[in-house]
Write a protein that holds these residues in place. Structure first.
Motif, PDB file in Angstrom:
ATOM      1  N   UNK A 190       0.864  -1.124  -0.018  1.00 23.30           N
ATOM      2  CA  UNK A 190      -0.121   0.347  -0.090  1.00 23.30           C
ATOM      3  C   UNK A 190       0.769   1.361   0.087  1.00 23.30           C
ATOM      4  N   UNK A 191       0.432   2.296  -0.723  1.00 23.23           N
ATOM      5  CA  UNK A 191       1.123   3.513  -0.955  1.00 23.23           C
ATOM      6  C   UNK A 191       1.096   4.245   0.545  1.00 23.23           C
ATOM      7  N   UNK A 192      -0.030   4.159   1.287  1.00 18.56           N
ATOM      8  CA  UNK A 192      -0.016   4.739   2.633  1.00 18.56           C
ATOM      9  C   UNK A 192       0.017   3.831   3.823  1.00 18.56           C
ATOM     10  N   UNK A 193       0.740   3.860   4.653  1.00 20.45           N
ATOM     11  CA  UNK A 193       0.817   2.749   5.571  1.00 20.45           C
ATOM     12  C   UNK A 193       0.367   3.326   7.169  1.00 20.45           C
ATOM     13  N   UNK A 194      -0.721   2.518   7.910  1.00 18.48           N
ATOM     14  CA  UNK A 194      -0.911   2.931   9.378  1.00 18.48           C
ATOM     15  C   UNK A 194       0.139   2.964  10.361  1.00 18.48           C
ATOM     16  N   UNK A 195       1.216   2.248   9.980  1.00 12.79           N
ATOM     17  CA  UNK A 195       2.507   2.219  10.913  1.00 12.79           C
ATOM     18  C   UNK A 195       2.966   3.660  10.895  1.00 12.79           C
ATOM     19  N   UNK A 196       2.592   4.658  10.081  1.00 12.99           N
ATOM     20  CA  UNK A 196       3.412   5.968  10.055  1.00 12.99           C
ATOM     21  C   UNK A 196       2.462   6.871  10.681  1.00 12.99           C
ATOM     22  N   UNK A 197       1.261   6.272  11.465  1.00 14.38           N
ATOM     23  CA  UNK A 197       0.588   7.318  12.246  1.00 14.38           C
ATOM     24  C   UNK A 197       0.782   7.023  13.566  1.00 14.38           C
ATOM     25  N   UNK A 198       0.978   8.401  14.413  1.00 17.30           N
ATOM     26  CA  UNK A 198       1.472   8.393  15.717  1.00 17.30           C
ATOM     27  C   UNK A 198       0.075   8.572  16.408  1.00 17.30           C
ATOM     28  N   UNK A 199       0.117   7.620  17.796  1.00 13.77           N
ATOM     29  CA  UNK A 199      -0.914   7.773  18.590  1.00 13.77           C
ATOM     30  C   UNK A 199      -2.402   7.315  17.587  1.00 13.77           C
ATOM     31  N   UNK A 200      -3.375   7.888  18.121  1.00 11.67           N
ATOM     32  CA  UNK A 200      -4.889   7.870  17.572  1.00 11.67           C
ATOM     33  C   UNK A 200      -5.130   6.357  17.367  1.00 11.67           C
ATOM     34  N   UNK A 201      -4.829   5.674  18.618  1.00 15.79           N
ATOM     35  CA  UNK A 201      -5.307   4.097  18.741  1.00 15.79           C
ATOM     36  C   UNK A 201      -6.740   4.049  18.525  1.00 15.79           C
ATOM     37  N   UNK A 202      -7.638   4.959  19.284  1.00 16.78           N
ATOM     38  CA  UNK A 202      -9.031   4.648  19.295  1.00 16.78           C
ATOM     39  C   UNK A 202      -9.459   4.658  17.742  1.00 16.78           C
ATOM     40  N   UNK A 203      -9.068   5.760  17.105  1.00 20.12           N
ATOM     41  CA  UNK A 203      -9.469   6.088  15.792  1.00 20.12           C
ATOM     42  C   UNK A 203      -8.989   4.965  14.716  1.00 20.12           C
ATOM     43  N   UNK A 204      -7.783   4.584  14.912  1.00 23.24           N
ATOM     44  CA  UNK A 204      -7.376   3.375  13.903  1.00 23.24           C
ATOM     45  C   UNK A 204      -8.363   2.207  14.142  1.00 23.24           C
ATOM     46  N   UNK A 205      -8.863   1.823  15.642  1.00 21.96           N
ATOM     47  CA  UNK A 205      -9.733   0.800  15.992  1.00 21.96           C
ATOM     48  C   UNK A 205     -11.015   1.131  15.119  1.00 21.96           C
ATOM     49  N   UNK A 206     -11.453   2.029  15.654  1.00 25.56           N
ATOM     50  CA  UNK A 206     -13.005   2.519  14.649  1.00 25.56           C
ATOM     51  C   UNK A 206     -12.577   2.250  12.849  1.00 25.56           C
ATOM     52  N   UNK A 207     -11.700   2.561  12.456  1.00 23.95           N
ATOM     53  CA  UNK A 207     -11.299   2.264  10.950  1.00 23.95           C
ATOM     54  C   UNK A 207     -11.355   0.889  10.817  1.00 23.95           C
ATOM     55  N   UNK A 208     -10.702   0.254  11.545  1.00 21.13           N
ATOM     56  CA  UNK A 208     -10.518  -1.206  11.474  1.00 21.13           C
ATOM     57  C   UNK A 208     -11.837  -1.873  11.447  1.00 21.13           C
ATOM     58  N   UNK A 209     -12.899  -1.339  12.431  1.00 14.69           N
ATOM     59  CA  UNK A 209     -14.186  -1.796  12.443  1.00 14.69           C
ATOM     60  C   UNK A 209     -14.898  -1.463  11.097  1.00 14.69           C
ATOM     61  N   UNK A 210     -14.910  -0.314  10.743  1.00 13.53           N
ATOM     62  CA  UNK A 210     -15.429   0.381   9.217  1.00 13.53           C
ATOM     63  C   UNK A 210     -15.038  -0.585   8.309  1.00 13.53           C
ATOM     64  N   UNK A 211     -13.788  -0.921   8.373  1.00 19.21           N
ATOM     65  CA  UNK A 211     -13.289  -1.664   7.103  1.00 19.21           C
ATOM     66  C   UNK A 211     -13.581  -3.162   7.087  1.00 19.21           C
ATOM     67  N   UNK A 212     -13.612  -3.712   8.340  1.00 13.32           N
ATOM     68  CA  UNK A 212     -14.208  -5.076   8.369  1.00 13.32           C
ATOM     69  C   UNK A 212     -15.582  -5.300   8.072  1.00 13.32           C
ATOM     70  N   UNK A 213     -16.413  -4.557   8.476  1.00 14.02           N
ATOM     71  CA  UNK A 213     -18.011  -4.489   8.246  1.00 14.02           C
ATOM     72  C   UNK A 213     -18.503  -3.695   6.943  1.00 14.02           C
ATOM     73  N   UNK A 214     -17.455  -3.250   6.254  1.00 11.41           N
ATOM     74  CA  UNK A 214     -17.953  -2.104   4.949  1.00 11.41           C
ATOM     75  C   UNK A 214     -18.718  -0.839   5.591  1.00 11.41           C
ATOM     76  N   UNK A 215     -18.568  -0.541   6.480  1.00 11.30           N
ATOM     77  CA  UNK A 215     -19.495   0.756   7.124  1.00 11.30           C
ATOM     78  C   UNK A 215     -19.000   1.986   6.824  1.00 11.30           C
TER      79      UNK A 215
END
Length: 511
Positions: A190-215
């Motif tokens: 992937x061109x952009x990687x979540x490994x580069x994101x500092x902090x924002x763990x709760x937001x990353x979790x929400x986006x993981x849920x969105x991706x998993x369920x197509x929300x």
């Protein structure tokens, strides 16, 4: 003398074969019929100059060209090469014995060179279906057309190569692509990687849920909190495209001429239109209908940055495509349908000034101003967004931390595993593939709650003043959270987490 050569017209994401009949007889004149547009009518000037600069000419006789079916509108300059070869064959300047075995398309330059065309992939698919021996087209489109197996694809630089080929003086080099190898080699980069994101763990979790369920998801936060940066990384954690999805997506991008040398698209599309976009540019349309941004986002992500800045009318036209996963454009004589199954990711500031109702903020807004600003988003549109999450600025300690976060590849593994569970669950349902697509009946069947969970949800809705529309959304999201945990039943912990993701339904946001 009468000669037939073959081209193709693209409507929606499907192609229709066009038979170009060229008849040369006694007399003088050039007659082009069969509903051609102005670009095709002007082709005789390009053809004349290209042939003269290549050592050939348009004969000084009566030339009648019919583009059949005659009641089908043809548009664009991609028929130049088809018409030129037809004229040369009908006038006896080249051998005509094999010109009907190939589908020929390309725009001519005045020196005989060829310019790229649009829609090479759907045309190649149609050529294979109808049993053509091969497809001759500009070199820039050759990789795109060569995705189609069992069809000889020849990319050419100029008309001279085509003439020599039909005269038997040279052999064209076939473009061959291993479609599967081409597809799989780029999946995990992937061109952009979540490994580069500092902090924002709760937001990353929400986006993981969105991706998993197509929300669909909306991010609310002040300027500089990282909303756009997070949104750009969402495609990197979506499940890899299947070969079928890749072909479907490439067809749409081919129609608007966005593929060319890249061949098969293996990364999910990410589209981010500016807020000044018109409704036609968003959903598609025009005199000759073209796909809009929502169709170009098919199987990927549509990101609307600063959602309240978009015109309300533009946002409202998305309601039906979000529900039906396709958009139909109707004209007097025909109807075109484009697929538009995308994930909507939106971001917005919580107020006109950009900050929450905080007296210490650089720019403050009154509750009334915030309410007026937030009310620009209609309830029916918001009803189609399952996850609302507040994004807060990252503290300096986390921003300056040198440690890398979890990579997109690792998150994607969990997302893909959850999607597999959903695929198995909805195997018998034709139009439901992941949790976000469930209707009320399916929610009741697959999101059954025990008494403790029901009580928790009831108390949360009463204490947080959650709206009625939040109920089904919470159940859908909690089903996805349970899938990520590998659990068959939804329990209280899943409900509790899902409740956090309904910020805009709380009292004081949208009322």
């Amino acid at each position: 003398m009468l000669t037939k050569v073959y081209g193709s017209a693209v409507f929606g994401v499907e192609a229709t074969t066009v038979t170009v009949e060229v008849n040369i007889d006694k007399g003088i004149g050039y007659h082009l019929v069969g509903l051609p547009d102005n670009a095709i009518r002007e082709s005789n000037y390009r053809i004349a100059a290209a042939l003269k600069n290549t050592g050939y000419k348009i004969p000084g006789k009566k030339i009648t060209i019919n583009m059949a079916p005659a009641d089908l509108r043809k548009e664009g300059s991609a028929y130049d090469l088809t018409l030129a070869i037809g004229i040369l064959a009908a006038s006896g300047q080249i051998r005509e014995d094999s010109v009907g075995d190939y589908l020929i398309m390309g725009e001519l330059s005045l020196d005989g060179g060829l310019q790229p065309i649009k829609g090479a992939l759907p045309i190649a698919i149609k050529a294979r279906e109808e049993g053509f021996k091969g497809f001759i087209l500009p070199n820039e489109n050759a990789k795109e057309a060569a995705i189609v197996n069992d069809l000889e694809v020849f990319g050419v630089e100029n008309i001279r190569e085509v003439i020599d080929f039909f005269d038997g003086e040279s052999i064209l080099e076939q473009t061959i692509i291993d479609t599967r190898e081409e597809f799989y080699k780029n999946l995990d980069f992937p061109e952009f990687d979540f490994a580069d994101v500092k902090g924002q763990e709760s937001i990353k979790r929400a986006m993981e849920i969105a991706a998993a369920g197509g929300h669909n998801i909306i991010l609310i936060g002040p300027p500089g909190a990282g909303k756009t940066m997070l949104a750009k990384r969402l495609p990197s954690i979506l499940p890899p495209m299947t070969l079928h999805e890749a072909l479907e997506t490439t067809k749409i991008h081919s129609v608007v001429g966005r593929v060319k040398d890249s061949g098969l698209l293996s990364q999910r599309p990410f589209r981010s239109p500016h807020h000044t976009i018109s409704d036609v540019a968003l959903v598609g349309g025009g005199a000759y209908p073209q796909p809009g941004e929502i169709s170009l986002s098919h199987n990927g992500v549509l990101f609307l940055d600063e959602l309240p800045e978009f015109k309300r009318g533009v946002l409202e036209v998305m309601r039906q495509p979000l529900e039906d996963r396709e958009v139909t454009i109707s004209r007097a004589k025909f109807t075109v349908t484009y697929p538009s199954s995308f994930m909507l990711v939106a971001s917005m500031n919580p107020s006109p000034g950009g900050y929450f109702n905080d007296p210490d903020a650089p720019v403050t807004s009154t509750p009334a101003e915030m309410q007026r600003y937030l009310s620009k988003i209609s309830g029916p549109l918001l009803d189609r967004i399952d996850i609302h999450i507040e994004v807060t600025p990252v503290p300096f300690e986390e921003l300056s931390d040198d440690r890398k976060g979890e990579s997109s590849v690792e998150i994607r593994k969990r997302v893909t595993k959850a999607r597999v569970l959903q695929t198995e669950r909805f195997a018998d349902l034709e139009h439901v593939h992941y949790n976000a697509q469930m209707n009320t009946k399916q929610i009741r069947a697959y999101c059954k709650l025990d008494e403790a969970s029901k009580t928790l949800l009831k108390n949360a809705m009463e204490r947080l003043n959650l709206s009625a529309r939040a109920y089904d959304r919470i159940l859908k999201v909690s089903r996805t959270i349970a899938d990520l945990a590998g659990m068959n039943e939804v329990d209280g912990s899943h409900i509790a987490e899902a409740i956090q993701y309904r910020s805009l339904d709380r009292d004081g946001w949208l009322g």
